[in-house]
Design an enzyme around this catalytic site. Structure first.
Site, PDB file in Angstrom:
ATOM      1  N   ASP A  29       0.861  -1.196   0.000  1.00  0.00           N
ATOM      2  CA  ASP A  29       0.000   0.000   0.000  1.00  0.00           C
ATOM      3  C   ASP A  29       0.897   1.246   0.000  1.00  0.00           C
ATOM      4  OD1 ASP A  29      -1.664   2.105   0.552  1.00  0.00           O
ATOM      5  OD2 ASP A  29      -2.648   1.159   2.278  1.00  0.00           O
ATOM      6  N   GLU A  79      30.148   6.067   5.294  1.00  0.00           N
ATOM      7  CA  GLU A  79      30.139   4.626   5.564  1.00  0.00           C
ATOM      8  C   GLU A  79      30.016   3.880   4.247  1.00  0.00           C
ATOM      9  OE1 GLU A  79      26.323   3.312   7.416  1.00  0.00           O
ATOM     10  OE2 GLU A  79      25.971   5.461   7.608  1.00  0.00           O
ATOM     11  N   CYS A 111      26.220   6.477  10.498  1.00  0.00           N
ATOM     12  CA  CYS A 111      25.692   7.817  10.164  1.00  0.00           C
ATOM     13  C   CYS A 111      26.210   8.904  11.105  1.00  0.00           C
ATOM     14  CB  CYS A 111      24.170   7.794  10.183  1.00  0.00           C
ATOM     15  SG  CYS A 111      23.498   6.515   9.138  1.00  0.00           S
ATOM     16  N   THR A 152      13.919   2.813   2.365  1.00  0.00           N
ATOM     17  CA  THR A 152      14.693   3.798   3.151  1.00  0.00           C
ATOM     18  C   THR A 152      16.094   3.991   2.565  1.00  0.00           C
ATOM     19  OG1 THR A 152      15.484   2.148   4.763  1.00  0.00           O
ATOM     20  CG2 THR A 152      13.405   3.239   5.262  1.00  0.00           C
ATOM     21  N   SER A 201      17.018  -1.652  15.141  1.00  0.00           N
ATOM     22  CA  SER A 201      17.597  -0.338  14.824  1.00  0.00           C
ATOM     23  C   SER A 201      16.643   0.784  15.242  1.00  0.00           C
ATOM     24  CB  SER A 201      17.969  -0.241  13.337  1.00  0.00           C
ATOM     25  OG  SER A 201      16.828  -0.158  12.520  1.00  0.00           O
ATOM     26  N   HIS A 233      18.772  12.918  12.970  1.00  0.00           N
ATOM     27  CA  HIS A 233      19.217  12.028  11.892  1.00  0.00           C
ATOM     28  C   HIS A 233      17.945  11.365  11.362  1.00  0.00           C
ATOM     29  CE1 HIS A 233      20.889   8.844   9.606  1.00  0.00           C
ATOM     30  NE2 HIS A 233      20.426   7.919  10.425  1.00  0.00           N
ATOM     31  N   LYS A 242       9.107   9.651  15.826  1.00  0.00           N
ATOM     32  CA  LYS A 242       8.902   8.637  16.880  1.00  0.00           C
ATOM     33  C   LYS A 242       9.741   8.964  18.107  1.00  0.00           C
ATOM     34  CE  LYS A 242       8.360   4.631  13.886  1.00  0.00           C
ATOM     35  NZ  LYS A 242       8.392   3.175  13.906  1.00  0.00           N
ATOM     36  N   ASN A 275      17.375   8.428   2.674  1.00  0.00           N
ATOM     37  CA  ASN A 275      18.437   8.396   3.683  1.00  0.00           C
ATOM     38  C   ASN A 275      19.784   8.677   3.014  1.00  0.00           C
ATOM     39  OD1 ASN A 275      19.930   8.077   5.978  1.00  0.00           O
ATOM     40  ND2 ASN A 275      19.379   5.915   6.326  1.00  0.00           N
ATOM     41  N   SER A 308      24.400   3.857  13.698  1.00  0.00           N
ATOM     42  CA  SER A 308      24.172   2.478  14.138  1.00  0.00           C
ATOM     43  C   SER A 308      25.469   1.803  14.542  1.00  0.00           C
ATOM     44  CB  SER A 308      23.536   1.671  13.009  1.00  0.00           C
ATOM     45  OG  SER A 308      22.210   2.052  12.834  1.00  0.00           O
TER      46      SER A 308
HETATM   47  N1  CAA Z   1      -0.706   3.097   5.849  1.00  0.00           N
HETATM   48  C1  CAA Z   1      -0.047   3.836   6.767  1.00  0.00           C
HETATM   49  N2  CAA Z   1       0.964   3.316   7.533  1.00  0.00           N
HETATM   50  C2  CAA Z   1       1.326   2.040   7.322  1.00  0.00           C
HETATM   51  C3  CAA Z   1       0.673   1.217   6.368  1.00  0.00           C
HETATM   52  C4  CAA Z   1      -0.383   1.797   5.616  1.00  0.00           C
HETATM   53  N3  CAA Z   1      -1.043   1.101   4.701  1.00  0.00           N
HETATM   54  N4  CAA Z   1       1.249   0.000   6.407  1.00  0.00           N
HETATM   55  C5  CAA Z   1       2.233   0.037   7.353  1.00  0.00           C
HETATM   56  N5  CAA Z   1       2.268   1.271   7.900  1.00  0.00           N
HETATM   57  C6  CAA Z   1       3.164   1.770   8.939  1.00  0.00           C
HETATM   58  C7  CAA Z   1       3.400   0.771  10.059  1.00  0.00           C
HETATM   59  O1  CAA Z   1       2.366   0.808  11.016  1.00  0.00           O
HETATM   60  C8  CAA Z   1       4.719   1.285  10.612  1.00  0.00           C
HETATM   61  O2  CAA Z   1       4.496   2.432  11.418  1.00  0.00           O
HETATM   62  P1  CAA Z   1       5.134   2.508  12.890  1.00  0.00           P
HETATM   63  O3  CAA Z   1       6.613   2.279  12.705  1.00  0.00           O
HETATM   64  O4  CAA Z   1       4.796   3.868  13.356  1.00  0.00           O
HETATM   65  O5  CAA Z   1       4.516   1.413  13.678  1.00  0.00           O
HETATM   66  C9  CAA Z   1       5.455   1.785   9.359  1.00  0.00           C
HETATM   67  O6  CAA Z   1       4.452   1.941   8.353  1.00  0.00           O
HETATM   68  C10 CAA Z   1       6.505   0.821   8.854  1.00  0.00           C
HETATM   69  O7  CAA Z   1       5.926  -0.432   8.756  1.00  0.00           O
HETATM   70  P2  CAA Z   1       6.716  -1.763   9.180  1.00  0.00           P
HETATM   71  O8  CAA Z   1       7.319  -1.551  10.531  1.00  0.00           O
HETATM   72  O9  CAA Z   1       5.841  -2.938   8.984  1.00  0.00           O
HETATM   73  O10 CAA Z   1       7.850  -1.706   8.055  1.00  0.00           O
HETATM   74  P3  CAA Z   1       8.974  -2.721   7.717  1.00  0.00           P
HETATM   75  O11 CAA Z   1       9.216  -3.650   8.860  1.00  0.00           O
HETATM   76  O12 CAA Z   1       8.649  -3.331   6.398  1.00  0.00           O
HETATM   77  O13 CAA Z   1      10.239  -1.770   7.495  1.00  0.00           O
HETATM   78  C11 CAA Z   1      11.981  -0.486   8.530  1.00  0.00           C
HETATM   79  C12 CAA Z   1      10.491  -0.573   8.200  1.00  0.00           C
HETATM   80  C13 CAA Z   1      12.305  -1.458   9.668  1.00  0.00           C
HETATM   81  C14 CAA Z   1      12.294   0.941   8.936  1.00  0.00           C
HETATM   82  C15 CAA Z   1      12.805  -0.878   7.270  1.00  0.00           C
HETATM   83  O14 CAA Z   1      12.518   0.002   6.220  1.00  0.00           O
HETATM   84  C16 CAA Z   1      14.307  -0.897   7.524  1.00  0.00           C
HETATM   85  O15 CAA Z   1      14.854  -1.874   8.019  1.00  0.00           O
HETATM   86  N6  CAA Z   1      15.013   0.215   7.177  1.00  0.00           N
HETATM   87  C17 CAA Z   1      16.463   0.347   7.372  1.00  0.00           C
HETATM   88  C18 CAA Z   1      16.840   0.530   8.830  1.00  0.00           C
HETATM   89  C19 CAA Z   1      16.503   1.881   9.384  1.00  0.00           C
HETATM   90  O16 CAA Z   1      16.307   2.856   8.672  1.00  0.00           O
HETATM   91  N7  CAA Z   1      16.464   1.976  10.720  1.00  0.00           N
HETATM   92  C20 CAA Z   1      16.238   3.227  11.380  1.00  0.00           C
HETATM   93  C21 CAA Z   1      17.028   3.374  12.643  1.00  0.00           C
HETATM   94  S1  CAA Z   1      18.768   3.008  12.358  1.00  0.00           S
HETATM   95  C22 CAA Z   1      19.475   4.476  11.814  1.00  0.00           C
HETATM   96  O17 CAA Z   1      18.903   5.503  11.976  1.00  0.00           O
HETATM   97  C23 CAA Z   1      20.783   4.413  11.106  1.00  0.00           C
HETATM   98  C24 CAA Z   1      20.550   4.422   9.656  1.00  0.00           C
HETATM   99  O18 CAA Z   1      20.540   5.499   9.013  1.00  0.00           O
HETATM  100  C25 CAA Z   1      20.328   3.171   8.964  1.00  0.00           C
END
Ligand code: CAA
Length: 390
Positions: A29, A79, A111, A152, A201, A233, A242, A275, A308
């Site tokens: 979606d 990185e 980062c 991302t 993360s 960041h 969040k 990102n 990270s």
């Molecule tokens: N409409 C609106 N919202 C929706 C939706 C819809 N139809 N479907 C899902 N969502 C929402 C979910 O509820 C969730 O919101 P919350 O986090 O507020 O609960 C959000 O969308 C994401 O959904 P999921 O958690 O199910 O997503 P995912 O598990 O598929 O992936 C992620 C999300 C974990 C961030 C993934 O993209 C990822 O691993 N990214 C890389 C790691 C990252 O960026 N980590 C951040 C912290 S680490 C850091 O900051 C260092 C760095 O730069 C990497």
């Protein structure tokens, strides 16, 4: 003596993919990407851009001849560097035509690299008040096609000129930092894609924020009401929100509204680029300053850096008189307007293109890339860079 950010600029490659279209292609979606994650467009680096060229293009537009004479330290945070030995900063030093009497290094902690660079620069300026330090943060975020991290990704660089009597933001002395060995995100030397435990993360990003914010309050005696805005960041724009939410109740209602409104402005550039890892916090600061026209000199801005692995830091700065003159708002609008959308299929093809790693020669078509500084090929394992303006 005031020390801080005198000038700052960013650069992003000229290609992007629309997150709505990526969502459709991935059977997701679109609201998940645009609302749940908070990303609209994702910058795509063609093969003619790497972390060196992105950083060089960011610095090129920002520096005048006087700055170049004063810069005697280049700190390159990344990185996704191009060499395990030679600093990416040395290539940039040559591409920009900086003076040989310069110290140049690359720093790495996910980062957090550019933030480490800024803190090192502060120490250098304290000892050498007449010099200027060029801090670069440049990365291409790659998790892989069809992975949870894919939405991302992004690519881009920031360039920051750190000096005494800075034109934009004077850094304050209090700062709180924290290190803990965590496997939330990492990239082994044999992989060109990051490995990530997404949920961990997210949790650690917030835990580190709460930790350094508490420590910062203890050190400084300041509270949330003392802040005009906090920049984060931004691995994706929902992430900072969040973290902010966890402390927002400490502020008065009026301040909560202000922090949320300013947070929104601070995420707009990141929302359209993705990102950029170590430059991300500073892209957010640029977005805030260029889009929030109500900000006044004297305002305190908080900065939360997270790399990270993991290292977090909370530090602050005060906006300086005349800071708007130092911004390049129109230039950045033109950069956004000139970008070209690619289809998901085109993005996938670009993602899969790689340079040879067997010493063979490859020449790249740099006419397709409007950037001034490009990677033009590789010969005998040596990357070839071109500054089209020279
Ligand atoms: N409409 C609106 N919202 C929706 C939706 C819809 N139809 N479907 C899902 N969502 C929402 C979910 O509820 C969730 O919101 P919350 O986090 O507020 O609960 C959000 O969308 C994401 O959904 P999921 O958690 O199910 O997503 P995912 O598990 O598929 O992936 C992620 C999300 C974990 C961030 C993934 O993209 C990822 O691993 N990214 C890389 C790691 C990252 O960026 N980590 C951040 C912290 S680490 C850091 O900051 C260092 C760095 O730069 C990497």
């Amino acid at each position: 003596m005031k020390i801080g950010i005198d000038k700052m600029n960013f650069y992003a490659p000229h290609l992007f993919v629309d997150m709505n279209k990526l969502a459709v292609a991935r059977n997701v979606d679109p609201d998940k990407f645009t609302i749940g994650i908070g990303q609209d467009k994702m910058a795509i680096a063609p093969i003619t851009q790497d972390s060196v060229t992105l950083a060089a293009n960011a610095a090129l537009d920002m520096l005048n001849e006087e700055d170049k004479k004063q810069i005697d330290f280049v700190i390159f945070g990344t990185e996704t560097g191009v060499d395990s030995s030679k600093s990416a900063g040395v290539y940039v030093h040559e591409l920009l035509g900086l003076k040989p009497q310069t110290r140049t290094v690359e720093v790495k902690q996910a980062c957090f690299g550019a933030t480490a660079g800024i803190q090192m620069a502060k120490g250098h300026i304290t000892l050498n008040p007449d010099s200027k330090v060029l801090v670069l943060g440049s990365d291409i975020a790659r998790y892989g096609l069809n992975t949870p991290g894919e939405a991302t990704q992004g690519a881009g660089a920031v360039a920051l000129l750190i000096s005494a009597d800075p034109g934009i933001l004077a850094l304050e002395d209090n700062s709180a930092y924290f290190t803990s060995d965590i496997m939330d995100f990492w990239r082994p030397v044999y992989s060109d894609k990051a490995f990530v435990d997404g949920k961990l993360s997210n949790e650690q990003y917030i835990a580190f924020f709460k930790n350094v914010w508490k420590a910062y309050k203890g050190k400084s005696g300041l509270e949330l009401n003392d802040f005009e805005a906090i920049c984060f960041h931004l691995p994706y724009t929902k992430m900072g929100y969040k973290a902010l939410k966890t402390v927002l109740e400490e502020a008065s209602e009026e301040v909560q509204e202000r922090l949320l409104a300013n947070y929104k402005e601070s995420t707009q550039y990141n929302r359209n680029i993705g990102n950029i890892y170590t430059g991300s916090l500073y892209l957010s600061l640029i977005s805030l300053l260029e889009r929030q026209t109500d900000l006044e000199p004297g305002a305190r801005i908080g900065l939360y850096s997270y790399g990270s692995g993991a290292v977090g830091e909370f530090f602050t700065g005060i906006l300086q008189d005349g800071f708007r003159k130092q911004l390049a708002t129109e230039h950045h609008q033109k950069l956004f307007d000139a970008r070209k959308e690619v289809s998901v299929a085109e993005y996938e093809a670009i993602f899969e293109k790689t340079l040879p790693s067997d010493g063979s020669k490859m020449e790249l078509d740099i006419e397709e890339d409007p950037s001034t500084i490009c990677l033009s090929g590789i010969t005998e394992d040596k990357r070839q860079y071109v500054n089209k303006a020279k």
